[in-house]
Design an enzyme around this catalytic site. Structure first.
Site, PDB file in Angstrom:
ATOM      1  N   LYS A 206     -19.636  39.827  -4.547  1.00  0.00           N
ATOM      2  CA  LYS A 206     -21.072  39.682  -4.303  1.00  0.00           C
ATOM      3  C   LYS A 206     -21.548  40.777  -3.346  1.00  0.00           C
ATOM      4  O   LYS A 206     -22.527  41.460  -3.593  1.00  0.00           O
ATOM      5  CB  LYS A 206     -21.347  38.291  -3.721  1.00  0.00           C
ATOM      6  CG  LYS A 206     -22.793  38.056  -3.378  1.00  0.00           C
ATOM      7  CD  LYS A 206     -23.032  36.657  -2.827  1.00  0.00           C
ATOM      8  CE  LYS A 206     -24.454  36.539  -2.304  1.00  0.00           C
ATOM      9  NZ  LYS A 206     -24.758  35.229  -1.759  1.00  0.00           N
ATOM     10  N   GLU A 212     -10.509  42.905   1.366  1.00  0.00           N
ATOM     11  CA  GLU A 212      -9.393  42.763   0.424  1.00  0.00           C
ATOM     12  C   GLU A 212      -9.752  43.332  -0.943  1.00  0.00           C
ATOM     13  O   GLU A 212      -8.963  44.034  -1.581  1.00  0.00           O
ATOM     14  CB  GLU A 212      -9.014  41.282   0.266  1.00  0.00           C
ATOM     15  CG  GLU A 212      -8.492  40.606   1.512  1.00  0.00           C
ATOM     16  CD  GLU A 212      -9.589  39.951   2.347  1.00  0.00           C
ATOM     17  OE1 GLU A 212     -10.747  40.432   2.315  1.00  0.00           O
ATOM     18  OE2 GLU A 212      -9.277  38.963   3.030  1.00  0.00           O
ATOM     19  N   GLY A 267     -21.325  32.685  -2.835  1.00  0.00           N
ATOM     20  CA  GLY A 267     -20.040  33.118  -3.399  1.00  0.00           C
ATOM     21  C   GLY A 267     -19.287  31.982  -4.072  1.00  0.00           C
ATOM     22  O   GLY A 267     -18.802  32.102  -5.200  1.00  0.00           O
ATOM     23  N   ARG A 268     -19.197  30.837  -3.403  1.00  0.00           N
ATOM     24  CA  ARG A 268     -18.412  29.722  -3.959  1.00  0.00           C
ATOM     25  C   ARG A 268     -19.155  28.977  -5.055  1.00  0.00           C
ATOM     26  O   ARG A 268     -18.632  28.025  -5.632  1.00  0.00           O
ATOM     27  CB  ARG A 268     -17.976  28.776  -2.835  1.00  0.00           C
ATOM     28  CG  ARG A 268     -19.097  28.293  -1.940  1.00  0.00           C
ATOM     29  CD  ARG A 268     -18.554  27.652  -0.666  1.00  0.00           C
ATOM     30  NE  ARG A 268     -19.609  27.341   0.300  1.00  0.00           N
ATOM     31  CZ  ARG A 268     -20.099  28.203   1.193  1.00  0.00           C
ATOM     32  NH1 ARG A 268     -19.665  29.448   1.219  1.00  0.00           N
ATOM     33  NH2 ARG A 268     -21.037  27.822   2.029  1.00  0.00           N
ATOM     34  N   GLU A 353     -15.559  25.376   2.857  1.00  0.00           N
ATOM     35  CA  GLU A 353     -16.430  26.477   3.290  1.00  0.00           C
ATOM     36  C   GLU A 353     -17.878  25.995   3.349  1.00  0.00           C
ATOM     37  O   GLU A 353     -18.676  26.489   4.141  1.00  0.00           O
ATOM     38  CB  GLU A 353     -16.296  27.683   2.348  1.00  0.00           C
ATOM     39  CG  GLU A 353     -16.778  28.981   2.968  1.00  0.00           C
ATOM     40  CD  GLU A 353     -16.368  30.227   2.189  1.00  0.00           C
ATOM     41  OE1 GLU A 353     -15.412  30.917   2.609  1.00  0.00           O
ATOM     42  OE2 GLU A 353     -16.994  30.508   1.151  1.00  0.00           O
ATOM     43  N   HIS A 384       6.147  14.348  -6.445  1.00  0.00           N
ATOM     44  CA  HIS A 384       7.481  14.674  -5.939  1.00  0.00           C
ATOM     45  C   HIS A 384       7.398  15.576  -4.718  1.00  0.00           C
ATOM     46  O   HIS A 384       8.366  16.250  -4.374  1.00  0.00           O
ATOM     47  CB  HIS A 384       8.305  15.311  -7.056  1.00  0.00           C
ATOM     48  CG  HIS A 384       8.444  14.393  -8.231  1.00  0.00           C
ATOM     49  ND1 HIS A 384       9.430  13.450  -8.335  1.00  0.00           N
ATOM     50  CD2 HIS A 384       7.647  14.225  -9.316  1.00  0.00           C
ATOM     51  CE1 HIS A 384       9.267  12.762  -9.452  1.00  0.00           C
ATOM     52  NE2 HIS A 384       8.180  13.202 -10.068  1.00  0.00           N
ATOM     53  N   LYS A 512     -12.746  38.246  10.325  1.00  0.00           N
ATOM     54  CA  LYS A 512     -12.905  39.522   9.612  1.00  0.00           C
ATOM     55  C   LYS A 512     -13.137  40.662  10.605  1.00  0.00           C
ATOM     56  O   LYS A 512     -12.557  41.735  10.501  1.00  0.00           O
ATOM     57  CB  LYS A 512     -14.114  39.457   8.661  1.00  0.00           C
ATOM     58  CG  LYS A 512     -13.908  38.632   7.408  1.00  0.00           C
ATOM     59  CD  LYS A 512     -15.136  38.790   6.513  1.00  0.00           C
ATOM     60  CE  LYS A 512     -15.207  37.742   5.437  1.00  0.00           C
ATOM     61  NZ  LYS A 512     -16.443  37.804   4.657  1.00  0.00           N
TER      62      LYS A 512
HETATM   63  O1  F6P Z   1     -14.710  34.139   2.707  1.00  0.00           O
HETATM   64  C1  F6P Z   1     -16.037  34.461   2.852  1.00  0.00           C
HETATM   65  C2  F6P Z   1     -16.649  34.905   1.562  1.00  0.00           C
HETATM   66  O2  F6P Z   1     -17.891  35.446   1.878  1.00  0.00           O
HETATM   67  C3  F6P Z   1     -16.791  33.809   0.513  1.00  0.00           C
HETATM   68  O3  F6P Z   1     -17.872  32.997   0.740  1.00  0.00           O
HETATM   69  C4  F6P Z   1     -16.876  34.619  -0.723  1.00  0.00           C
HETATM   70  O4  F6P Z   1     -16.659  33.850  -1.875  1.00  0.00           O
HETATM   71  C5  F6P Z   1     -15.784  35.621  -0.468  1.00  0.00           C
HETATM   72  O5  F6P Z   1     -15.886  35.917   0.918  1.00  0.00           O
HETATM   73  C6  F6P Z   1     -15.865  36.877  -1.266  1.00  0.00           C
HETATM   74  O6  F6P Z   1     -17.064  37.553  -1.026  1.00  0.00           O
HETATM   75  P1  F6P Z   1     -17.568  38.715  -1.971  1.00  0.00           P
HETATM   76  O7  F6P Z   1     -17.828  38.145  -3.325  1.00  0.00           O
HETATM   77  O8  F6P Z   1     -18.807  39.243  -1.321  1.00  0.00           O
HETATM   78  O9  F6P Z   1     -16.490  39.757  -2.042  1.00  0.00           O
END
Ligand code: F6P
Length: 546
Positions: A206, A212, A267-268, A353, A384, A512
Site C-alpha cells: 500500500k 521488508e 492494509g489488513r 492490529e 496434538h 520500525k
Molecule cells: O505492519 C504495519 C503495516 O502497515 C500493516 O498494517 C500493513 O498490512 C503492512 O504494514 C504492510 O504495509 P504495506 O502494504 O504498506 O507495505
C-alpha cells in the site's frame, strides 16, 4: 462517548454475570432443548452456532443493549457511508466498497468510489486473462509460469490465505509463491524455484515504503538483471499494487503496470482490492469476483439484519462476553480444513492490529481489556499441540471451530474423521470429564484401586469451556469471502464497543523507526552506541559477525 465501564448496560452485564458465572453449560442445554435453535443462525452461506458459550438469553439481551448503547448501528452506518471513522489518520474505512456491485453508489470527497473500484477490477481481469492464457510473455518470449507476490502483513496474509484456500479452483499450471520476510532465505528459496524468463513479480505494498517489501523487491530486481534481463525488459516481469504512484515509478515500474487502490483501504482489509491480484491470477478473475460477492453477501446481512439476528454482531458480543466478563485473554482459531491453515495468521493481524489498543478514540486510557491474543492452526493438528492447554490449562481460552460439511477431495473416510474430531473437541471442551467419570473409567480399565485417587485429578477435565462453531457447506470463493467479511465486521463491532480506532496501527511504527537506526549502526561506523547495555552489546555482537 462515555467510557465503556460508565455505560449503564455494562454495569447491568457485570451484575448479571455474577448470576451466570457458576452455571454449567451442559445444564443450560439440559434446561432448554431448543438452545441450538435459539443460539444459531445462518447468513451468506455460513452457519454460526454460539450455543456452547456460557451465556443465557438474558445475557444476550443485555449484550444487545450494550451494542445499541455503544452506537454500533450508527457507527456501522457511518462506515458504509464513507465517514472518516479512522480519525487518527483522517480516513474512511471503506473496504466494503471494494466488494460492492457495479450499480452501487458511493461518493467520497467527490470521487465515484464504485466506478474507480470497478475500473481497477477491469484492469485486473484483463491482466489476469493475459497471464493465465499465456499471452503475457517474459523477456525471452516465454509465457509466465511462476508468480511471486512480494508483500507483508495485509499485502501478504490475505492473498496467501485465499490462494491456498481456493487451490481446488485454480485450473491453471501457474505456480504461486509468497515472499514476505526480510530474512533473505525467504526470497532465496523462491528464486531457486523460478526461471527468470518466466517469473512475474508482484510488488504488493500500500505504502510502497515498507522495509521488508522494498528489500525483497530490490533483491528480486537485481536477480533479474543478473540473469540477463535488461532494465527495459523488467516491465515484462514486475507489476505493482499500491496507492503510491510516485514510489512505484521511482522503483522503476511503469505506472501502466500498476494496479492502484486508495488510502481508505486499510492494509489488513485490502485483500479485496488490487492486493488480491495474486488470487485472481491463481483462480481466475471469475472466482475472485465470486470471493467478492461472498463478502458482499455478508456486508448486506451485516447492514440489514436486526442486531439480535446479525451474525457479525452476535459473534462480536460473544467475544466481548468472553473477554470482558469471563476474563479470557486469548481466542483460539481452529479451522478443521487444511486449506484454511493460514486463517489464524490472517486473523492475528485482523484482530490484533485492529483492536490491540489501550487507548480510546478520545485519547483516554481504556478501562477494560480489548483484543484477545489470537492463536491457532488447523485441526486436527492443533489437537496434538496446544489443545491440552484448552482442555486442562489454568486459563479458559474460547475456541472458534470452523469447518466445511463437504470436502474438496475424493479420499474416502477422511472427511467424516475430520468432522468427528471437530465436533468432539467442542463437546469435550463443554462437558469435560468429572472425577466420578474418571474414577469409573479407571475402574473399568482395571487400574489398581490404590492408584486411582492419586491419578484422578490429573485426568479430570473441568469442562464448561466455551466455543463457537462456524460451518459452511463447502469451502468455495463465496464462503471464503463471507467468512473473512464476518470476521472483519466482528472486529469492527468489538472496536466500537471498546471505543477504539480499529483502523490505525501506530504501535507498529516505533519498532520500525528503531530498526532503521540500528540498521544504520550495524552497517556504519557510528560510535559510541547510545542504547541500553543489552542493546549495545547485541549490536556489537552482530556487527562483529556481519
Ligand atoms: O505492519 C504495519 C503495516 O502497515 C500493516 O498494517 C500493513 O498490512 C503492512 O504494514 C504492510 O504495509 P504495506 O502494504 O504498506 O507495505
Amino acid at each position: 462517548m462515555p467510557s465503556l465501564t460508565a455505560s449503564a448496560s455494562f454495569a447491568a452485564l457485570q451484575s448479571h454475570f455474577a448470576s451466570v458465572k457458576n452455571r454449567r453449560l451442559p445444564d443450560l442445554f439440559a434446561q432448554n432443548p431448543q438452545r441450538f435453535a435459539a443460539m444459531s443462525l445462518r447468513a451468506a452461506g455460513l452457519l454460526l452456532d454460539y450455543s456452547k458459550n456460557l451465556l443465557t438469553t438474558d445475557s444476550l439481551r443485555l449484550l444487545l443493549d450494550l451494542a445499541r448503547e455503544r452506537g454500533v448501528e450508527e457507527q456501522r452506518a457511518a462506515m458504509f457511508a464513507g465517514v472518516k471513522i479512522n480519525t487518527t489518520e483522517h480516513r474512511a474505512a471503506l473496504h466494503v466498497a471494494l466488494r460492492a456491485p457495479r450499480d452501487a453508489e458511493l461518493l467520497l470527497d467527490g470521487q465515484d468510489v464504485i466506478a474507480a473500484v470497478h475500473a481497477v477490477q477491469g484492469q485486473m481481469r484483463a491482466f489476469t486473462e493475459r497471464v493465465r492464457s499465456g499471452q503475457w510473455l517474459g523477456h525471452t518470449g516465454k509465457a509466465i509460469t511462476d508468480i511471486v507476490n512480494i508483500g507483508i502483513g495485509g499485502s501478504d496474509l490475505g492473498p496467501k490465505l485465499a490462494c491456498q484456500a481456493l487451490q481446488p479452483f485454480a485450473q491453471s499450471d501457474l505456480q504461486l509463491h509468497f515472499v514476505s520476510n526480510a530474512d533473505g532465505r525467504d526470497l532465496d528459496a523462491v528464486l531457486r524455484k523460478c526461471n527468470p524468463e518466466t517469473a512475474l513479480f508482484i510488488v504488493a505494498s500500500k505504502s510502497f515504503t515498507t522495509q521488508e517489501t522494498m528489500l525483497n523487491a530490490h533483491s528480486a530486481r537485481d536477480w533479474m538483471l543478473q540473469q540477463s534481463c535488461s532494465e527495459a525488459a523488467l516491465a515484462r516481469h514486475f507489476v505493482a499494487l499500491s496507492t503510491n504512484t510516485a514510489a512505484v515509478r521511482a522503483f522503476g515500474i511503469d505506472p501502466g503496470n500498476m494496479f492502484p487502490f486508495w488510502d481508505w483501504v486499510g492494509g489488513r482489509y485490502s485483500v479485496w482490492s488490487a492486493i488480491g491480484l495474486s488470487i485472481a491470477l491463481a483462480v481466475g478473475f471469475d472466482h475472485f469476483a465470486a470471493f467478492l460477492q461472498g463478502a458482499h453477501a455478508m456486508d448486506q446481512h451485516f447492514c440489514s439484519a436486526p442486531l439480535a439476528a446479525n451474525m457479525p454482531v452476535l459473534l462480536a458480543l460473544v467475544g466481548i462476553w468472553n473477554r470482558n466478563f469471563l476474563g479470557s485473554s486469548a481466542l483460539a482459531i481452529a479451522p478443521y480444513q487444511q486449506d484454511l491453515n493460514l486463517l489464524p495468521a490472517f486473523l492475528q493481524q485482523l484482530e490484533m492490529e485492529s483492536n490491540g489498543k489501550g487507548v480510546a478514540l478520545d485519547g483516554a486510557t481504556l478501562e477494560t481489556a480489548s483484543s484477545p491474543l489470537i492463536l491457532g492452526n488447523a485441526g486436527t493438528n492443533g489437537q496434538h499441540a496446544y489443545f491440552q492447554l484448552l482442555h486442562q490449562g489454568s486459563d479458559v481460552i474460547p475456541v472458534d471451530f470452523i469447518a466445511a460439511l463437504r470436502p474438496q477431495h475424493r479420499l474416502p473416510d477422511h472427511h467424516a474423521a475430520l468432522l468427528a474430531n471437530c465436533f468432539a473437541q467442542s463437546e469435550a471442551l463443554m462437558h469435560g470429564k468429572s472425577a466420578a467419570e474418571v474414577r469409573a473409567e479407571m475402574q473399568a480399565e482395571g487400574i489398581d484401586e490404590e492408584r486411582i485417587p492419586a491419578l484422578v485429578p490429573h485426568r479430570v477435565c473441568p469442562g464448561n469451556r466455551p466455543s463457537n462453531m462456524i460451518l459452511m457447506d463447502a469451502l468455495t470463493p463465496e464462503t471464503l469471502g463471507a467468512l473473512l467479511a464476518l470476521y472483519e465486521h466482528k472486529v469492527f463491532v468489538q472496536g466500537v464497543i471498546w471505543g477504539v480506532n480499529s483502523f490505525d496501527q501506530w504501535g507498529v511504527e516505533l519498532g520500525k523507526a528503531l530498526a532503521r537506526n540500528i540498521q544504520s549502526e550495524l552497517l556504519g561506523t557510528a560510535q559510541p552506541l547510545q542504547h541500553d547495555s543489552s542493546t549495545n552489546n547485541l549490536i556489537a555482537l552482530a556487527k562483529a559477525a556481519l
